[in-house]
Design an enzyme around this catalytic site. Structure first.
Site, PDB file in Angstrom:
ATOM      1  N   GLU A 108       0.805  -1.220   0.000  1.00 20.90           N
ATOM      2  CA  GLU A 108       0.000   0.000   0.000  1.00 20.90           C
ATOM      3  C   GLU A 108       0.844   1.278   0.000  1.00 20.90           C
ATOM      4  O   GLU A 108       0.740   2.089   0.946  1.00 20.90           O
ATOM      5  CB  GLU A 108      -0.956   0.018   1.194  1.00 20.90           C
ATOM      6  CG  GLU A 108      -1.927  -1.140   1.208  1.00 20.90           C
ATOM      7  CD  GLU A 108      -3.074  -0.975   2.215  1.00 20.90           C
ATOM      8  OE1 GLU A 108      -2.967  -0.115   3.092  1.00 20.90           O
ATOM      9  OE2 GLU A 108      -4.072  -1.702   2.093  1.00 20.90           O
ATOM     10  N   GLU A 114      -5.463  -8.706   0.371  1.00 21.31           N
ATOM     11  CA  GLU A 114      -6.178  -8.503   1.641  1.00 21.31           C
ATOM     12  C   GLU A 114      -7.648  -8.263   1.362  1.00 21.31           C
ATOM     13  O   GLU A 114      -8.000  -7.580   0.399  1.00 21.31           O
ATOM     14  CB  GLU A 114      -5.680  -7.259   2.404  1.00 21.31           C
ATOM     15  CG  GLU A 114      -4.340  -7.391   3.045  1.00 21.31           C
ATOM     16  CD  GLU A 114      -3.938  -6.136   3.824  1.00 21.31           C
ATOM     17  OE1 GLU A 114      -4.824  -5.425   4.347  1.00 21.31           O
ATOM     18  OE2 GLU A 114      -2.729  -5.883   3.903  1.00 21.31           O
TER      19      GLU A 114
HETATM   20  C1  NOJ Z   1      -4.340  -2.625   5.141  1.00 25.91           C
HETATM   21  C2  NOJ Z   1      -2.994  -2.842   5.716  1.00 25.91           C
HETATM   22  O1  NOJ Z   1      -2.139  -3.455   4.812  1.00 25.91           O
HETATM   23  C3  NOJ Z   1      -3.006  -3.542   7.043  1.00 25.91           C
HETATM   24  O2  NOJ Z   1      -1.784  -3.330   7.652  1.00 25.91           O
HETATM   25  C4  NOJ Z   1      -4.181  -3.086   7.857  1.00 25.91           C
HETATM   26  O3  NOJ Z   1      -4.143  -3.472   9.178  1.00 25.91           O
HETATM   27  C5  NOJ Z   1      -5.430  -3.559   7.150  1.00 25.91           C
HETATM   28  N1  NOJ Z   1      -5.481  -2.956   5.845  1.00 25.91           N
HETATM   29  C6  NOJ Z   1      -6.717  -3.283   7.870  1.00 25.91           C
HETATM   30  O4  NOJ Z   1      -6.978  -1.927   7.934  1.00 25.91           O
END
Ligand code: NOJ
Length: 474
Positions: A163, A374
């Site tokens: 990200e 994710e």
């Molecule tokens: C994106 C991130 O990569 C991760 O670190 C985070 O905890 C999750 N989303 C949930 O918000």
């Protein structure tokens, strides 16, 4: 063929969020260690010092994932555990730890999918301005090479950065992640740009080492959806993509910076001198093999109304009514769709964004292999007297996203895997431990950190088994 036999199903975590052992076995200080210990902006007053204690309990977690029928596990490496000062000496004990994790994954039939950077700079690099300073890109490439050399014989799926945009956004626009700059749009674009360049250079370094795996970047998809009542629909779509998506996606997938970026930055009043002409060569030589998408929400936008730029972000959960969004002066602002549910942190729950983003990527960037790196649902949870959590909400919500993923695959999108965020409850950055995402409950009050699979754990196991069993009919 839209339903691959070798589809990967698993869970994803990040080093700082689950490892604990923050100062063990020679690990250097990370920016989150310092933020959590020292910053008044750490509003939940908790740290990742112990978290899930994955550093010591990794076998228990991996055993549970294997029993859930997962065939992959996505995790990140802590740069400061491998190179404590960010540059220079390598910490062999750090290498040994990840060797143990990788070997155990392989023993249990889980393909390791390894991210080199997931929000956690070594403090020494953070003090030199992190990714806002292009000199630190060289340090990142050197660290990546150390990892490729140590683990590249067994790790076949690599991610450069998790990200890049969201990390840059939180650190420089919202100001809730270290180094906590607020509304610094120049620094935001500078960081996203340098992360893109870092990705390109690391990809090239990986290829030069002649290793036989694949390397990609993970983008938080956030596709831009424009409200039907907006007057400047096309322009808002263009601006929204320039602000959130195009720099990361065009550099990684097309090997070039977006053609209208400079004009957009001028419109934003951002000095673009951080962009160098000669970087074009690095971008051209550093296209990724695959794209990871973290899919949670869309950006639902409309025309800018009036007033000054404002950022709406909710790290207080149910204690606040704040809806996540932005008002970007003279550009666009977030729209509110009253028919779309939100989680208690004010973020939209919008399963269709899975389909929309996959289709849009296919249309704009072709058939690049995609992993949903994710997807998940954060909520407060109360276990029953046995510690069991009936998280039907999470099941319903993730099911919705998975159905839309299948629909996109049926329409030809090249999706190769899906990772639940997260296999177990873990530290959720500034949201602390109250916002739970896990399919396994971690009892953080128990000194032994008792692990109790939730209802969603058994549901996910069924999803994976059904996929395997139904392959023939798909
Ligand atoms: C994106 C991130 O990569 C991760 O670190 C985070 O905890 C999750 N989303 C949930 O918000």
């Amino acid at each position: 063929m839209s339903y691959p036999k070798d589809f990967l199903w698993g869970g994803a975590t990040a080093a700082y969020q689950c490892e604990g052992a923050w100062n063990e076995d020679g690990k250097g200080l990370g920016e989150w260690d310092v933020f959590c210990h020292e910053s008044p902006l750490n509003i939940n007053h908790v740290t990742g010092d112990v978290s899930c204690d994955f550093y010591h309990k990794y076998k228990e977690y991996i055993d549970l994932m294997a029993a859930e029928k997962c065939n992959t596990y996505r995790f990140s490496i802590s740069w400061a555990r491998i190179i404590p000062n960010g540059v220079g000496e390598v910490n062999q004990k750090g290498i040994d730890f990840y060797n143990r994790v990788i070997d155990y994954c392989l023993e249990k039939g889980l393909e390791p999918n390894v991210t080199l950077f997931h929000y956690d700079l070594p403090q020494k690099i953070a003090l030199k301005d992190g990714f806002a300073n292009r000199e630190n890109i060289d340090a990142f490439v050197e660290y990546a090479k150390v990892c490729f050399k140590a683990f590249g014989d067994r790790v076949k799926l690599w991610v450069t950065i998790n990200e890049p945009k969201y990390y840059a956004y939180c650190s420089n626009v919202v100001g809730n992640y270290p180094p906590n700059h607020k509304q610094d749009f120049e620094r935001y674009f500078n960081v996203v740009y340098n992360e893109a360049l870092a990705t390109a250079r690391v990809v090239k370094a990986y290829r030069d080492m002649k290793l036989d795996g694949k390397i990609g970047v993970v983008h938080d998809n956030s596709n831009v959806d424009v409200a039907p009542y907006a007057k400047e629909r096309e322009l808002i779509k263009l601006r929204g993509d320039m602000f959130y998506n195009s720099l990361t996606l065009d550099t990684a997938l097309k090997g070039m910076i977006p053609s209208s970026l400079i004009l957009f930055l001028r419109e934003m009043g951002v000095d673009s001198s951080f962009m160098k002409f000669e970087d074009a060569i690095d971008f051209a030589n550093g296209k990724v093999d695959f794209l990871g998408l973290n899919v949670y929400n869309r950006f639902y936008l409309t025309d800018f109304s009036e007033g000054e730029t404002e950022i709406y972000h909710n790290n207080l959960g149910a204690k606040s009514k704040m809806k996540e969004g932005i008002k970007l002066k003279n550009m666009f602002e977030s729209a509110n769709d009253p028919t779309t549910k939100r989680n208690l942190w004010g973020r939209e729950i919008y399963p269709k964004c899975m389909y929309d983003t996959l289709k849009e990527i296919k249309e704009n960037y072709g058939d690049i292999p995609i992993y949903i790196t994710e997807n998940g649902h954060g909520q407060y949870e109360t276990p029953d007297e046995n510690g069991y959590v009936d998280d039907q909400d999470r099941i319903d919500m993730m099911n919705g996203y998975i159905e839309y993923m299948y629909k996109a695959m049926e329409e030809g999108c090249n999706v190769k895997g899906y990772y639940a965020w997260s296999p177990m409850d873990l530290y959720s950055w500034v949201n602390g431990y109250e916002k739970r995402y896990g399919l396994i409950r971690v009892d953080f009050d128990d000194p032994n950190l008792k692990l109790i699979p939730k209802k969603s754990y058994y549901w996910f196991k069924d999803v994976i088994e059904n996929y395997q069993n139904n392959l023939a009919d798909k």
